[in-house]
Design an enzyme around this catalytic site. Structure first.
Site, PDB file in Angstrom:
ATOM      1  N   ASN A 104      89.595  -9.661  93.496  1.00  8.13           N
ATOM      2  CA  ASN A 104      88.459  -8.915  94.038  1.00  8.13           C
ATOM      3  C   ASN A 104      88.921  -8.168  95.280  1.00  8.13           C
ATOM      4  OD1 ASN A 104      85.535  -9.904  95.955  1.00  8.13           O
ATOM      5  ND2 ASN A 104      85.943  -7.969  94.984  1.00  8.13           N
ATOM      6  N   GLY A 105      88.701  -6.846  95.298  1.00 11.13           N
ATOM      7  CA  GLY A 105      89.078  -6.050  96.472  1.00 11.13           C
ATOM      8  C   GLY A 105      89.892  -4.848  96.058  1.00 11.13           C
TER       9      GLY A 105
END
Ligand code: SF4
Length: 482
Positions: A104-105
């Site tokens: 995530n990111g």
């Protein structure tokens, strides 16, 4: 914004992963997937476009057998919305699959790193940051002969930006986070019956702590910024390394993205939101209380901000807009047309609620302003006498480069209009925002631990040329001018 999950040492791990992903579905509704490792050490994965309940249904969970599994829910920030960009990615080398990864990111130096790897002959299947992270790790491990821990640590040092990541490799599970800790990642434990030393078995990871209770896990702690954790059967969880940099937790996670029942960055989300509401109320002593005043949220992400406002002002709290929960988050829909349609389908005013009322309407943020304009018009049409908009974040003046799909600077309404022009455009009687300086009081002693770049342009990694395109000064952006 996306969500990750990981489960280690529990039979039927993929079912638990599916449950965690269902609890964090609000972090991504475009696609999802899971990979599990069976008793013979083979990895099996399934992913597709759509929601967790459809894609990772019971048949799929039964096929993904084994006691280790990772999963992902996605909404597209980098790379288009298709199945190839869905996660987890299984990274295959010549001799077959070696690892699975979900992250995530967004990375700031994605382009530069991908170019370097393609120069080394690496072939990519997607445009996704997680695949890039996995391929760098695999290269260092397989080509350069580094141990898996060394390969992850070296990769972690080279990546710039946000990543909260889980990796399955052989019979191990790794969880690691970028050194600034932009996105949340928590570790939990499912208690086992019987005695003995606590081991890695029964350990779970989730982007948000709200994903733990659903499978009976309790929150142990956050994966620390810059930390790498290794899980191995029969052994305790090992913190392989911990190399943090200046903390930059995303303050927007607390304001909007995360579920109010989550705890992250050392804060309890709903309490932070109530404090934001109280802060807005404290600025409103000129708005007289009275029987005709009602405080109401644009549901659901603003509920606790409105509650905090109403409590502080000792005013009536009401839910004048009903939200249809079968419509997803309008913010994370990929096009303006789908967002507009989503607003119409999503909200409906209660009959006989608004006539004669002065409404303090609370929303968490204004990005483009198009959705809120429709909501204000809906409330006015339902009979509200006055509408006073109060916004639980400062003006959004910059895009996010760390995993949230905010529009370009030109599309942000706060860059195109003055505060008064925005009020008139939205059709409200008054409009007030939180100020960037309010974070000092809202996060006492911890203000500097949070990224607020989309509100003040203080990007820790300003993209190339950003300062030149910027007409609002930022100390860090100014420094970036060569
Ligand atoms: S720029 Fe805004 S949305 Fe992005 S990480 Fe920073 S605070 Fe969060």
């Amino acid at each position: 914004m996306c969500g990750v999950a990981g489960v280690f040492g529990i039979e039927g791990a993929s079912s638990h992963v599916a449950s965690i992903l269902f609890a964090i579905q609000h972090r991504g509704q475009e696609s999802c997937g899971a990979v599990a490792r069976d008793a013979r050490g083979r990895m099996h994965g399934h992913k597709g476009m759509g929601l967790v309940k459809q894609v990772l249904n019971e048949d799929v969970q039964a096929r993904l057998s084994g006691s280790t599994s990772i999963g992902h829910v996605r909404y597209p920030t980098a790379g288009c919305s298709d199945e190839l960009n869905s996660q987890p990615h299984i990274i295959e080398l010549d001799h077959g699959p070696i690892m699975a990864i979900a992250s995530n990111g967004d990375l700031i130096n994605y382009g530069e790193l991908r170019q370097r790897l393609e120069g080394d002959g690496v072939v990519f299947k997607s445009d996704n940051d997680a695949e890039l992270i996995g391929r760098i790790i695999a290269l260092y491990h397989v080509r350069d002969g580094l141990s898996m821990e060394e390969a992850i640590a070296r990769t972690q040092r080279e990546l710039k930006g946000a990543f909260s990541t889980v990796v399955m490799y052989r019979d191990l599970l790794y969880a690691f986070r970028d050194p600034h800790g932009f996105r949340p990642l928590v570790m939990g434990h499912i208690p086992r019956t019987g005695s003995g030393e606590p081991t890695s078995e029964g350990t779970v990871f989730a982007s948000e702590s709200c994903g733990l209770g659903i499978i009976g896990a309790r929150l142990l702690r956050e994966v620390k910024p810059g930390e790498i954790l290794r899980l191995e059967a029969g052994k305790p969880v090992v913190s392989v390394s911990h190399a943090p940099l200046e903390p930059k937790h995303c303050v927007f996670e607390l304001i909007y993205f995360s579920r109010p029942d989550s705890q992250e960055f050392g804060e309890t989300v709903y309490q932070t939101r109530e404090r934001i509401g109280a802060c807005l109320a404290a600025k409103d002593d000129h708005l007289p209380n009275g029987e005709d005043l009602v405080v109401m949220p644009v549901p659901d992400s603003s509920n606790f901000i409105a509650l905090g406002y109403a409590k502080a002002k000792e005013a009536e709290f009401g839910m004048g807009l009903l939200r249809n929960h079968y419509v997803g988050r309008t913010f994370i829909k990929p096009t303006q047309a789908s967002r507009d349609e989503g607003v119409k389908q999503k909200f409906n005013p209660l009959p006989d609620f608004f006539p004669g009322k002065r409404v303090v309407l609370i929303d968490d943020s204004i990005v483009r302003g198009t959705s809120l304009k429709k909501i204000v018009s809906m409330v006015r049409g339902a009979g509200a006498k006055e509408i006073h908009l109060r916004i639980g974040s400062p003006k959004v003046i910059g895009p996010c480069y760390y995993g949230i799909d905010t529009p370009t600077r030109d599309e942000l309404i706060a860059n195109r209009m003055t505060g008064e022009e925005i009020r008139a455009y939205l059709g409200a009687d008054s409009l007030e925002w939180l100020e960037v300086g309010d974070f000092e009081g809202l996060l006492p002693g911890r203000r500097k631990d949070f990224c607020t770049a989309c509100f003040d342009l203080d990007y820790i990694y300003p993209p190339e040329g950003f300062a030149e395109k910027t007409n609002v000064p930022s100390a860090r952006a100014e420094e970036a001018i060569p």
